[in-house]
Structure formats: C-alpha cells, structure tokens
Design a protein around this motif. Structure first.
Motif, mmCIF file in Angstrom:
data_model
loop_
_atom_site.group_PDB
_atom_site.id
_atom_site.type_symbol
_atom_site.label_atom_id
_atom_site.label_comp_id
_atom_site.label_asym_id
_atom_site.label_seq_id
_atom_site.Cartn_x
_atom_site.Cartn_y
_atom_site.Cartn_z
ATOM 1 N N UNK A 208 0.834 -1.194 0.000
ATOM 2 C CA UNK A 208 0.000 0.000 0.000
ATOM 3 C C UNK A 208 0.868 1.242 0.000
ATOM 4 N N UNK A 209 0.490 2.214 0.794
ATOM 5 C CA UNK A 209 1.198 3.490 0.838
ATOM 6 C C UNK A 209 2.654 3.339 1.292
ATOM 7 N N UNK A 210 2.958 2.292 2.024
ATOM 8 C CA UNK A 210 4.336 2.076 2.482
ATOM 9 C C UNK A 210 5.298 1.814 1.329
ATOM 10 N N UNK A 211 4.745 1.531 0.146
ATOM 11 C CA UNK A 211 5.589 1.341 -1.026
ATOM 12 C C UNK A 211 6.402 2.575 -1.373
ATOM 13 N N UNK A 212 5.947 3.736 -0.917
ATOM 14 C CA UNK A 212 6.708 4.955 -1.172
ATOM 15 C C UNK A 212 8.143 4.845 -0.646
ATOM 16 N N UNK A 213 8.306 4.124 0.451
ATOM 17 C CA UNK A 213 9.655 3.989 1.021
ATOM 18 C C UNK A 213 10.122 2.529 1.127
ATOM 19 N N UNK A 214 9.204 1.562 1.078
ATOM 20 C CA UNK A 214 9.566 0.173 1.342
ATOM 21 C C UNK A 214 9.539 -0.743 0.127
ATOM 22 N N UNK A 215 9.090 -0.284 -1.020
ATOM 23 C CA UNK A 215 9.014 -1.140 -2.208
ATOM 24 C C UNK A 215 10.412 -1.548 -2.666
ATOM 25 N N UNK A 216 10.479 -2.581 -3.495
ATOM 26 C CA UNK A 216 11.783 -3.002 -4.040
ATOM 27 C C UNK A 216 12.482 -1.824 -4.714
ATOM 28 N N UNK A 217 11.724 -1.028 -5.414
ATOM 29 C CA UNK A 217 12.205 0.230 -6.000
ATOM 30 C C UNK A 217 11.299 1.314 -5.417
ATOM 31 N N UNK A 218 11.642 1.866 -4.257
ATOM 32 C CA UNK A 218 10.752 2.825 -3.580
ATOM 33 C C UNK A 218 10.296 3.953 -4.508
ATOM 34 N N UNK A 219 9.039 4.350 -4.352
ATOM 35 C CA UNK A 219 8.436 5.317 -5.267
ATOM 36 C C UNK A 219 8.816 6.752 -4.949
ATOM 37 N N UNK A 220 9.020 7.059 -3.707
ATOM 38 C CA UNK A 220 9.296 8.443 -3.321
ATOM 39 C C UNK A 220 10.499 9.044 -4.056
ATOM 40 N N UNK A 221 11.615 8.343 -4.151
ATOM 41 C CA UNK A 221 12.777 8.940 -4.837
ATOM 42 C C UNK A 221 12.873 8.583 -6.326
ATOM 43 N N UNK A 222 11.769 8.159 -6.944
ATOM 44 C CA UNK A 222 11.833 7.738 -8.352
ATOM 45 C C UNK A 222 12.447 8.803 -9.251
ATOM 46 N N UNK A 223 12.129 10.054 -8.983
ATOM 47 C CA UNK A 223 12.655 11.133 -9.825
ATOM 48 C C UNK A 223 14.187 11.148 -9.826
ATOM 49 N N UNK A 224 14.803 10.690 -8.751
ATOM 50 C CA UNK A 224 16.260 10.670 -8.694
ATOM 51 C C UNK A 224 16.846 9.644 -9.659
ATOM 52 N N UNK A 225 16.124 8.537 -9.869
ATOM 53 C CA UNK A 225 16.588 7.518 -10.813
ATOM 54 C C UNK A 225 16.548 8.034 -12.248
ATOM 55 N N UNK A 226 15.657 8.956 -12.524
ATOM 56 C CA UNK A 226 15.471 9.468 -13.882
ATOM 57 C C UNK A 226 16.294 10.719 -14.161
ATOM 58 N N UNK A 227 16.840 11.312 -13.138
ATOM 59 C CA UNK A 227 17.534 12.595 -13.276
ATOM 60 C C UNK A 227 18.730 12.522 -14.229
ATOM 61 N N UNK A 228 19.622 11.558 -14.076
ATOM 62 C CA UNK A 228 20.795 11.439 -14.939
ATOM 63 C C UNK A 228 20.419 11.207 -16.398
ATOM 64 N N UNK A 229 19.581 10.198 -16.686
ATOM 65 C CA UNK A 229 19.181 9.992 -18.086
ATOM 66 C C UNK A 229 18.449 11.197 -18.677
ATOM 67 N N UNK A 230 17.600 11.856 -17.907
ATOM 68 C CA UNK A 230 16.887 13.030 -18.417
ATOM 69 C C UNK A 230 17.862 14.165 -18.715
ATOM 70 N N UNK A 231 18.853 14.334 -17.867
ATOM 71 C CA UNK A 231 19.850 15.387 -18.092
ATOM 72 C C UNK A 231 20.632 15.119 -19.378
ATOM 73 N N UNK A 232 21.038 13.873 -19.589
ATOM 74 C CA UNK A 232 21.754 13.538 -20.831
ATOM 75 C C UNK A 232 20.861 13.782 -22.044
#
Length: 151
Positions: A67-91
């Motif tokens: 549920x909502x705990x996926x924001x921080x506890x999921x295999x790939x937590x949802x809260x910091x997702x934007x950080x995973x996309x930052x490098x590729x988006x910048x390139x």
C-alpha cells in the motif's frame, strides 16, 4: 550507374555503426498486414519494451503488498523515483543532473509553467501551441489564456 555522394556515404556509415537496430528485438512492434508496422507516432508512449511487463507486475505486487508504504519500502521505492530518472533526463536534454527533474504529466507541467510564468500584457498575450498537441495540453493553454490575470 548510381553515384554515391560523400554525404550519402557518411549517412550509410553512420547507419552501419548505429547500435540501435540491434535493440529492435527488445520491443513489441505492432503487426501490420503480413509484417510489422513502421512506428512513427510522436504523441505516444512509443513501442512497449518487452521487459516492461515483468517490471510493472513487480510494482503492482509491491503496491498490493505494501500500500502506501511502497513509497519507502518497495523493491524500488516510489518516493525517490525522480532521482533515478535525473541522470538519463539530463543527458537527453544536454543539462546537468542538478538542473532537471522528472515529474507529473505533460498537462500538469504545462499548467505549472503557465501559472508561474505566463503574464499576459496588452502587447504580448498570445500562447503559441502546435495544432497537433495533446487535447489536454491545448485545453490547458486555452484555459490559462482565458483565466490569466492581465497586467
């Protein structure tokens, strides 16, 4: 006899060196007649990566389990997702990672940009948008033009 110009030869050399055709098998290409569609849809999600289904199922499983705990506890937590996309988006846009963020949807981002920066004046009030834009983007621009405070 056909003569190949140096520009044509350069284009053929670049095509031969391009690594992308080897990745074609990684995507689901819709059928068309007896073959595959030539897929050039600009207003689209693009071709579906074959690996996507398993990734989506994993995200849905985490959502169901956490549920909502996926924001921080999921295999790939949802809260910091934007950080995973930052490098590729910048390139992609030729920027530094600290200069970009991936967020929201196109319509929400258009709204945020217009609310923040669109300040119509009598001599400068037009919003220019291509006629083939997503309908929601056009509607957002029209609504902002009608509702923006005049200076």
């Amino acid at each position: 006899m056909t003569t190949i110009t140096s520009a044509e030869q350069r284009a053929m050399d670049l095509d031969a060196a391009d690594p992308l055709p080897a990745r074609r098998a990684e995507f689901c290409v819709p059928p068309h007649g007896d073959g595959e569609a030539a897929y050039f849809a600009g207003n689209s999600l693009g071709l579906q990566p074959r690996a996507l289904r398993d990734r989506l199922v994993a995200e849905l499983d985490d959502w169901a389990r956490l549920g909502v705990e996926g924001h921080t506890e999921a295999r790939r937590p949802w809260l910091p997702y934007h950080e995973l996309l930052r490098g590729p988006a910048a390139r992609l846009v030729g920027a530094r990672p600290q200069e970009v963020v991936v967020m929201n949807s196109l319509t929400v981002n258009l709204h945020l940009l217009m609310v923040s920066f669109y300040r119509p004046a009598p001599e400068r009030h037009a919003i220019v948008i291509e006629d083939s834009a997503f309908p929601s983007g056009c509607a957002r621009a029209q609504a902002r033009r009608c509702c923006a405070p005049r200076t």
